[in-house]
Design a protein around this motif. Structure first.
Motif, PDB file in Angstrom:
ATOM      1  N   LEU A 301       0.816  -1.219   0.000  1.00  0.00           N
ATOM      2  CA  LEU A 301       0.000   0.000   0.000  1.00  0.00           C
ATOM      3  C   LEU A 301       0.850   1.270   0.000  1.00  0.00           C
ATOM      4  N   GLY A 305      -1.498   3.582  -2.687  1.00  0.00           N
ATOM      5  CA  GLY A 305      -1.987   2.848  -3.843  1.00  0.00           C
ATOM      6  C   GLY A 305      -1.820   1.363  -3.594  1.00  0.00           C
ATOM      7  N   VAL A 306      -2.623   0.556  -4.261  1.00  0.00           N
ATOM      8  CA  VAL A 306      -2.539  -0.891  -4.092  1.00  0.00           C
ATOM      9  C   VAL A 306      -1.610  -1.454  -5.160  1.00  0.00           C
ATOM     10  N   LYS A 307      -0.602  -2.177  -4.708  1.00  0.00           N
ATOM     11  CA  LYS A 307       0.397  -2.730  -5.618  1.00  0.00           C
ATOM     12  C   LYS A 307      -0.249  -3.639  -6.662  1.00  0.00           C
ATOM     13  N   ASP A 308       0.259  -3.556  -7.883  1.00  0.00           N
ATOM     14  CA  ASP A 308      -0.160  -4.391  -9.017  1.00  0.00           C
ATOM     15  C   ASP A 308      -1.529  -4.006  -9.578  1.00  0.00           C
ATOM     16  N   ILE A 309      -2.125  -2.914  -9.106  1.00  0.00           N
ATOM     17  CA  ILE A 309      -3.346  -2.406  -9.738  1.00  0.00           C
ATOM     18  C   ILE A 309      -2.944  -1.164 -10.529  1.00  0.00           C
ATOM     19  N   SER A 310      -3.033  -1.245 -11.842  1.00  0.00           N
ATOM     20  CA  SER A 310      -2.517  -0.181 -12.706  1.00  0.00           C
ATOM     21  C   SER A 310      -3.436   1.030 -12.775  1.00  0.00           C
ATOM     22  N   ASP A 311      -4.727   0.817 -12.613  1.00  0.00           N
ATOM     23  CA  ASP A 311      -5.659   1.942 -12.678  1.00  0.00           C
ATOM     24  C   ASP A 311      -5.491   2.829 -11.448  1.00  0.00           C
ATOM     25  N   SER A 315      -6.727   2.025  -7.703  1.00  0.00           N
ATOM     26  CA  SER A 315      -5.661   1.724  -6.756  1.00  0.00           C
ATOM     27  C   SER A 315      -5.712   2.658  -5.555  1.00  0.00           C
ATOM     28  N   ALA A 319      -6.863   1.761  -1.633  1.00  0.00           N
ATOM     29  CA  ALA A 319      -5.935   2.055  -0.543  1.00  0.00           C
ATOM     30  C   ALA A 319      -6.599   2.934   0.509  1.00  0.00           C
TER      31      ALA A 319
END
Length: 355
Positions: A301, A305-311, A315, A319
């Protein structure tokens, strides 16, 4: 104003860590007196709300943004001791989960953002409500001024810590001028958010605002040109009064939680992307020359942002929702435990009633 690792040297960071630990210990004891059936359910929510609003950076000058610190808001809503704990919980969540604010600088951040802001704001607030008319509007006005002053005081506190343990050779005078100048502007935003929030709560449940207790003057009626006390309302059975209060508190808790989730999960996407006051000053003056990587910089986090979420929208929104959830759970757990200790320590039985 989250201070990263490397801005302040190890000895001063260690001293502020001791100060922070001592203040938290004192606050845990003091919060037992503040947390009652009204404030205890809301303290965790206040921490979550502060977390969510801190994600909403607002522009204050060209290329600079600011965000809520929250010490004034927490102190006025739930009390100064509980307020220190609320902001400390937020800083702990931000440092561990989101790599925001250094871990070795956690004592610096708690001292600056939790202790200084709360103590200054509540002292100013109490001084003002003693001289202002005993009205709800006075509580809101005092909240505005207290929050406004708390932010540049936090900037002064950071400057003092930098003077004692800064890791770069930037002249203290330059740091002081830049920090106080930009944080006076940020203080205006802090004051507006604090006053609006306190005003909204006091409009529907003034008894839930710790700083407003005992400040409402008795209702008066003008009869024949003279003011007389209004007749007392018909007494309401204790059980009915308690049930009505519980329903109202649950409703406010639900509205507050939904508001925090919406702010962190959706509105935060539209927050200013400019660096905040400390980041801007640090970059412009060279204070960040020895900044160290965050120890949880690889957290899933990190950076909100949330890792591996590209949007980016998804993301950041996820988070924010996770942050609000984690903060309300941890905060509520802490305050429930403190409240339970108070209940267990309270005298019981006929002797307690006699006292």
């Amino acid at each position: 104003m989250h201070v990263p690792d490397g801005f302040i040297n190890a000895p001063v960071s260690a001293v502020t860590g001791v100060i922070a630990a001592g203040a938290i210990a004192v606050s845990l004891r003091g919060a037992r007196r503040e947390l009652d059936e009204r404030t205890a359910p809301l303290a965790g929510l206040v921490a979550a709300f502060i977390f969510s609003v801190q994600m909403l950076n607002f522009p204050v000058a060209a290329g600079t943004s600011g965000h809520l610190l929250g010490g004034a808001l927490a102190a006025i809503l739930v009390g100064p001791y509980t307020g220190v704990l609320c902001v400390s919980v937020v800083l702990l969540m931000q440092g561990i989960l989101f790599a925001d604010g250094g871990l070795t600088a956690l004592g610096v951040n708690i001292t600056d953002m939790a202790i200084v802001t709360t103590v200054v704001a509540y002292a100013v607030f109490r001084g003002l409500v003693k001289v202002l008319p005993r009205r709800r509007s006075s509580v809101t006005a005092a909240s505005f001024v207290a929050a406004l002053l708390s932010v540049p005081c936090a900037a002064l506190a950071f400057t003092a810590m930098y003077a004692l343990g800064g890791t770069t050779d930037v002249p203290v005078g330059k740091v002081l001028t830049a920090m106080v100048g930009v944080h006076v502007l940020i203080g205006i935003g802090e004051a507006a958010i604090t006053a609006l929030t306190v005003g909204a709560v006091i409009a529907v449940r003034p008894d839930l605002v710790y700083g407003a207790r005992g400040l409402t003057a008795p209702l008066k009626l003008r009869v024949g040109g003279e003011l007389i006390d209004a007749p007392a309302a018909e007494p309401v059975p204790a059980a009915a009064r308690s049930a009505r209060s519980a329903r109202s508190t649950r409703r406010i808790w639900g509205i507050g939680l939904i508001t925090a989730l919406v702010l962190a999960g959706f509105v935060s996407f539209y927050a200013s992307a400019s660096p905040d006051g400390l980041e801007k000053v640090a970059h412009d003056k060279g204070i960040d020359a020895k900044e160290q990587p965050h120890r949880t910089g690889d957290s899933p986090l990190a950076g909100y942002g949330v890792k591996d979420i590209s949007d980016a929208r998804l993301s950041g929104g996820l988070a924010g929702l996770i942050g609000v959830g984690a903060t309300v759970v941890v905060g509520s757990g802490v305050f429930w435990a403190v409240r339970r200790r108070r209940t267990q320590a309270a005298p019981a039985g006929p002797s307690a009633e006699a006292v």
